[in-house]
Design an enzyme around this catalytic site. Sequence first.
Site, PDB file in Angstrom:
ATOM      1  N   SER A 131       0.886  -1.177   0.000  1.00 22.72           N
ATOM      2  CA  SER A 131       0.000   0.000   0.000  1.00 22.72           C
ATOM      3  C   SER A 131       0.916   1.216   0.000  1.00 22.72           C
ATOM      4  O   SER A 131       2.081   1.127   0.410  1.00 22.72           O
ATOM      5  CB  SER A 131      -0.839  -0.005   1.282  1.00 22.72           C
ATOM      6  OG  SER A 131      -1.450   1.255   1.486  1.00 22.72           O
ATOM      7  N   TYR A 144      -1.369  -0.287  10.809  1.00 19.09           N
ATOM      8  CA  TYR A 144      -1.471  -0.628   9.382  1.00 19.09           C
ATOM      9  C   TYR A 144      -0.242  -0.103   8.644  1.00 19.09           C
ATOM     10  O   TYR A 144       0.366  -0.818   7.839  1.00 19.09           O
ATOM     11  CB  TYR A 144      -2.760  -0.045   8.794  1.00 19.09           C
ATOM     12  CG  TYR A 144      -2.997  -0.415   7.344  1.00 19.09           C
ATOM     13  CD1 TYR A 144      -3.178  -1.742   6.962  1.00 19.09           C
ATOM     14  CD2 TYR A 144      -3.056   0.563   6.352  1.00 19.09           C
ATOM     15  CE1 TYR A 144      -3.401  -2.081   5.629  1.00 19.09           C
ATOM     16  CE2 TYR A 144      -3.286   0.230   5.019  1.00 19.09           C
ATOM     17  CZ  TYR A 144      -3.456  -1.101   4.665  1.00 19.09           C
ATOM     18  OH  TYR A 144      -3.672  -1.436   3.341  1.00 19.09           O
TER      19      TYR A 144
END
Length: 245
Positions: A131, A144
């Site tokens: 990501s 995250y």
Amino acid sequence: MRKTAVVTGASSGIGAATARRLAAEGFDVVAGARRRDRLDDLAAEVPGIRPVTLDVTSQESVDELAASLDRCDVLVNNAGGAIGLEPVAGADVADWQRMYDVNVLGSLRLTRALLPRLIESGDGVLLMLTSVAGLVSYEGGGGYVAAKHAQSSMAEVLRLELCGEPVRIVEVAPGMVHTEEFSLNRFRGDSAAAGHVYQGVPDPLSADDVADAIAWCVTRPAHVNIDRLVIRPRAQAAQHKVHRV
Ligand SMILES: NC(=O)c1ccc[n+]([C@@H]2O[C@H](COP(=O)([O-])OP(=O)(O)OC[C@H]3O[C@@H](n4cnc5c(N)ncnc54)[C@H](OP(=O)(O)O)[C@@H]3O)[C@@H](O)[C@H]2O)c1
């Protein structure tokens, strides 16, 4: 001879779109996730997809998948996601452990189990779905951001360690992708909060956009390694710069 691609987290979003797309490209696709009913529906709809019940946090489950394979040419480590947006000072340790287990250790378990097959294939591709959160930190990103940085580092280390072996290590790092469940899971089922993430953003990426990028990466000639592909919607110039109307 048909090649085999294993896609984790194939029951929704980017994983499901990637399974469809790689099947359309002529791969035998092994589609893994915990929700078998969704995988069965996908396999019934798309020829060339074999559903496999898989929990990437369970070594036993990963070993079972590995034992069921005749060959493996492509591994897409896609299973993952975010839980919560709390600041680090208010973070729940269990959420961080869960994110690390699924995103990072899940990728490690699959990598360890399937790397010998990828090398054996003579032209293996291991694709790590990270990501932009693995490249740039943001407030509330907490566990995250940390997990995606770890996955990104794992891809870099693997590329160095496997230099000379017939296997490519590819990282695909998407920005904002509007999938049905990612934000819903991040906000623990609060659909209003999840919807707010994409509110007013003209055309966030779709799961198909990312699957298209993945398919391109894994179908390059054997000597071409796409180290890292960063893909964002036009409306997201940077993590903190999103155009909304
Ligand atoms: N959406 C975004 O904006 C975005 C942006 C950048 C990167 N990403 C990354 O892209 C990947 C896919 O995201 P998405 O948006 O497609 O999310 P999603 O729709 O929530 O899909 C996540 C997938 O992971 C699977 N999964 C979760 N835990 C698992 C486990 N323990 N074992 C096996 N599978 C598991 C889920 O299947 P089951 O629940 O059936 O197991 C599901 O198929 C993730 O790694 C995410 O971090 C997403």
